[in-house]
Motif scaffolding. Sequence first.
Motif, mmCIF file in Angstrom:
data_model
loop_
_atom_site.group_PDB
_atom_site.id
_atom_site.type_symbol
_atom_site.label_atom_id
_atom_site.label_comp_id
_atom_site.label_asym_id
_atom_site.label_seq_id
_atom_site.Cartn_x
_atom_site.Cartn_y
_atom_site.Cartn_z
ATOM 1 N N LEU A 196 0.882 1.659 9.412
ATOM 2 C CA LEU A 196 -0.101 1.653 8.333
ATOM 3 C C LEU A 196 -1.507 1.851 8.873
ATOM 4 C CD1 LEU A 196 -0.826 1.263 5.374
ATOM 5 C CD2 LEU A 196 -0.790 -1.214 5.756
ATOM 6 N N GLU A 212 -1.991 5.467 9.597
ATOM 7 C CA GLU A 212 -2.099 6.267 8.378
ATOM 8 C C GLU A 212 -3.492 6.161 7.767
ATOM 9 O OE1 GLU A 212 0.888 5.160 5.623
ATOM 10 O OE2 GLU A 212 2.546 5.969 6.815
ATOM 11 N N TYR A 235 0.821 -1.213 0.000
ATOM 12 C CA TYR A 235 0.000 0.000 0.000
ATOM 13 C C TYR A 235 0.856 1.265 0.000
ATOM 14 C CZ TYR A 235 -3.558 3.350 1.613
ATOM 15 O OH TYR A 235 -4.411 4.424 1.751
ATOM 16 N N ARG A 236 1.881 1.300 0.831
ATOM 17 C CA ARG A 236 2.674 2.526 0.980
ATOM 18 C C ARG A 236 3.610 2.764 -0.200
ATOM 19 N NH1 ARG A 236 5.357 2.811 6.727
ATOM 20 N NH2 ARG A 236 5.311 5.037 6.278
ATOM 21 N N GLU A 269 5.463 -1.886 11.391
ATOM 22 C CA GLU A 269 4.992 -1.374 10.099
ATOM 23 C C GLU A 269 3.475 -1.460 10.000
ATOM 24 O OE1 GLU A 269 8.601 -2.414 7.006
ATOM 25 O OE2 GLU A 269 7.371 -4.069 7.771
#
Length: 305
Positions: A169, A172, A132-133, A165
């Motif tokens: 996520l 975010e 995704y990132r 991580e």
Amino acid sequence: MNAASIAVTVVAGFLGAGKTTLLNRMAQQPQYGRMAVIVNDFGELNIDAAIIAEVTDAVVSLQNGCICCTVQEDLLAQLVSLTQMRPRLDRIVIECSGVSDPQRIVQTLGYPQLKAQLHLDTVITLVDASGYRALEGEFARLSRAQVACADLVLLNKADLISAAELETLRAEIGGRARVLSTVQAMVPDALLLGERSERNGLSPVLPRHDQLFESWVWQGNQPLPAKALRDWLGQLPKDLFRLKGLVHLQGNDQPFWLQHVGSRSQFTLANGQTPELAVQLVFIARRGSGLREGLEAQLSALQGL
């Protein structure tokens, strides 16, 4: 809401996030009642529909276009048709293609010819937690729009990144949706069946996504060597977002479903499939990537090994 109206679940998510895995699981669960699945694949071959058809015969295929752009009128016609089925359906599940903005599907369900017959139960968006990132530009914007429209976000493939991580996520993504970490789209069935609440402030509708992606089909009449194919899959360029299809491997009588995204590939037996051609693959890449000729030449070479 009419108590007799049919519940609709929309499943969204960027290419390779795990939507078909989730739909396969839903199609096998009796608690969903009498259910139809509308599958939209961005390409000339609807591989997702064929996979789901192995576990349920109530599959409607919308292909060779994005469900929120070129095939939206087809979606409307199919939904009207499904409301007339007898015995009456309990649920309709719509799988958006990986390049679709689910907000357009939400808007379609509000059309007058559907409003009395259908009600939107929930929008589920799957996110590839490991990829995704890394999305950039319009691809990142599309993926964020898919998340913004969701009632339930599944951070799928959570086992491929660290706990730190994953938490980053999750922070975010935020927003009003419930966010769950999943592996192989495993989620308690009760969470997939909740009535959605009314909401405001949806993100703006994005431009047509066939301007961002290109899709093509490659077919071959000879089985492929397994090791050489795996080596080839491990070197695919990052501008190829998705590769999926049906392949015969040398030394095997039964074909396999191939699913490839990022650096990961998965082969599963294709039960009951007897394709005329040994290989049928769908590619989805960044528009203008110029990958088609080279990749097809490489596949043709593999057939000669």
